[in-house]
Design a protein around this motif. Sequence first.
Motif, mmCIF file in Angstrom:
data_model
loop_
_atom_site.group_PDB
_atom_site.id
_atom_site.type_symbol
_atom_site.label_atom_id
_atom_site.label_comp_id
_atom_site.label_asym_id
_atom_site.label_seq_id
_atom_site.Cartn_x
_atom_site.Cartn_y
_atom_site.Cartn_z
ATOM 1 N N ARG A 92 6.161 5.457 0.705
ATOM 2 C CA ARG A 92 6.403 4.020 0.788
ATOM 3 C C ARG A 92 7.373 3.637 1.891
ATOM 4 N NH1 ARG A 92 7.403 2.957 -5.686
ATOM 5 N NH2 ARG A 92 5.311 3.582 -6.397
ATOM 6 N N LEU A 93 8.113 4.609 2.404
ATOM 7 C CA LEU A 93 9.082 4.290 3.456
ATOM 8 C C LEU A 93 8.363 3.758 4.690
ATOM 9 C CD1 LEU A 93 10.969 6.040 1.624
ATOM 10 C CD2 LEU A 93 12.031 6.857 3.728
ATOM 11 N N ARG A 94 8.989 2.798 5.334
ATOM 12 C CA ARG A 94 8.412 2.210 6.535
ATOM 13 C C ARG A 94 8.141 3.280 7.595
ATOM 14 N NH1 ARG A 94 11.271 -0.510 10.705
ATOM 15 N NH2 ARG A 94 13.137 -0.395 9.406
ATOM 16 N N SER A 106 7.383 6.372 7.068
ATOM 17 C CA SER A 106 6.194 7.138 6.682
ATOM 18 C C SER A 106 4.929 6.382 7.054
ATOM 19 C CB SER A 106 6.213 7.419 5.172
ATOM 20 O OG SER A 106 7.253 8.303 4.829
ATOM 21 N N ALA A 110 8.137 8.790 -1.176
ATOM 22 C CA ALA A 110 8.413 9.010 0.245
ATOM 23 C C ALA A 110 7.394 8.270 1.113
ATOM 24 C CB ALA A 110 8.378 10.501 0.555
ATOM 25 N N ASP A 161 15.970 2.240 4.511
ATOM 26 C CA ASP A 161 14.998 1.588 5.401
ATOM 27 C C ASP A 161 15.072 2.099 6.841
ATOM 28 O OD1 ASP A 161 12.912 -0.173 5.905
ATOM 29 O OD2 ASP A 161 14.271 -1.738 6.622
ATOM 30 N N GLY A 166 14.651 4.857 0.017
ATOM 31 C CA GLY A 166 13.998 3.609 0.392
ATOM 32 C C GLY A 166 14.977 2.514 0.738
#
Length: 335
Positions: A295-297, A299, A293, A266, A263
Motif C-alpha cells: 500500500r505504500l506510495r 511500492s 507494504a 509516506d 505507512g
Amino acid sequence: MRRFAPALALTLGALLPAASATPAPTSMATANAAATTRVPFPVTVTHALGQTTLPARPTRVVALGPHALDLLLSLGVQPVGYGEAAQLGVKTFGSPIRQIRYLGSRVTSAPLYVGDRFKPNMELLATLKPDLIVGEDYASAAYPALNRVAPTLLFTGTHSGDWQKSLPVLARALGREDRAAAVLARSRAVLNGARRALTPWAGQRALVVWNSGGQNRELYTVLGPKDWTGGLFQDLGFRLALPGAPDPAMTEGYRTLSVEALGALDPDVVFVVASGTNTPTRAANDWKASALAGRLRASRAGRVYFVPIQLMGRIRGPVATELATREVRRQLGAR
C-alpha cells in the motif's frame, strides 16, 4: 596505556604472508599513490578502548572484520589474518580465506581465517605472530586477550563519520598518514560525483530500513542520519523519512517499526537492507507478499529497492562507501 616489545620475527613460508606495503589493485589506487609517511616510532594512538603504544612500524597485521579490512586496504596494507562476520558461516577456519565478499578482489595476501571477528581464536592468532590487530569495539570483551597476543586497536565504526575519524588514527599507527589524507579526499570526490549523478533524486524522502526476515519479516528498523547507512543516503542527497520528531528512540539512529507503521512515514522511495542472514531476494519476496507494504506510495510507484547488509552495513569504510554508492546509482539507473 599498554606498551609492547617488538614481536619476534617468524617465517612460516607462503602460508603466512607478510603484510604488504603495496596497495591492492582497486579504484582507490590514486588515493594510495601518496608516499608513505615516515613516522618515528614508538607511536602512541588513542582508540575506542584507550591508548596503545606501537614500538615499531607494524608489518604483520590482523583484520578482525570487514570494517577493519576496508580501512587497512585503503591504506595499502594486506593482512596476515582475517576474522569474518559469524552470520556468513565461513568454514575455512585456520586456512587461507579467499571468499571475502566485496573486498576479496583487493586482498592479495591469502590471510588465514581466524574465526568470528568479535571472538577470534586466540591460539591461531598467536601462531600468526602479528605486531598489530585491528577490529571494532564490539570485540571489547576479547580486548584483554587480544592485547596479550599483540597491540590491538578497536574502533567505533557504526555511525556516520566514524571511519573518517578512525582512518587517520590507524594511519598514524601504521606510519601512513599521507595515505589517509588522500583516501579522505578520494571519498569526498566519490560522494560529490554521486550527488551530481543523483540530482533527479535530490530531496526525495527515502525510507532506509533493516529487515532480518524470517519471524521478523514484518518488522523494519528505520535508520537515521547517525547510522552509517542512513548517513550515506543523506550524503547522497536524499531526505530521510523518519518517525515524528522528537523521537528519543532515534538518538542512536535506529527505531524498529511494524510494516503497518511504515505507512505513516509516506516515503517517496524505500531501500530495504537485508540484515542478519537475510538476503535481498528473500527480503523482496517478503515485501511483495505483504499487503500492507504494497500500500505504500513507493511500492505502487515501483520505487522499493533491496540491498545486502554486508555491503550496506557491515563494511562501512572508504571502499564500502565507493561500492555502496555505485550500487545505489546502478539500482536507480543513475550511471
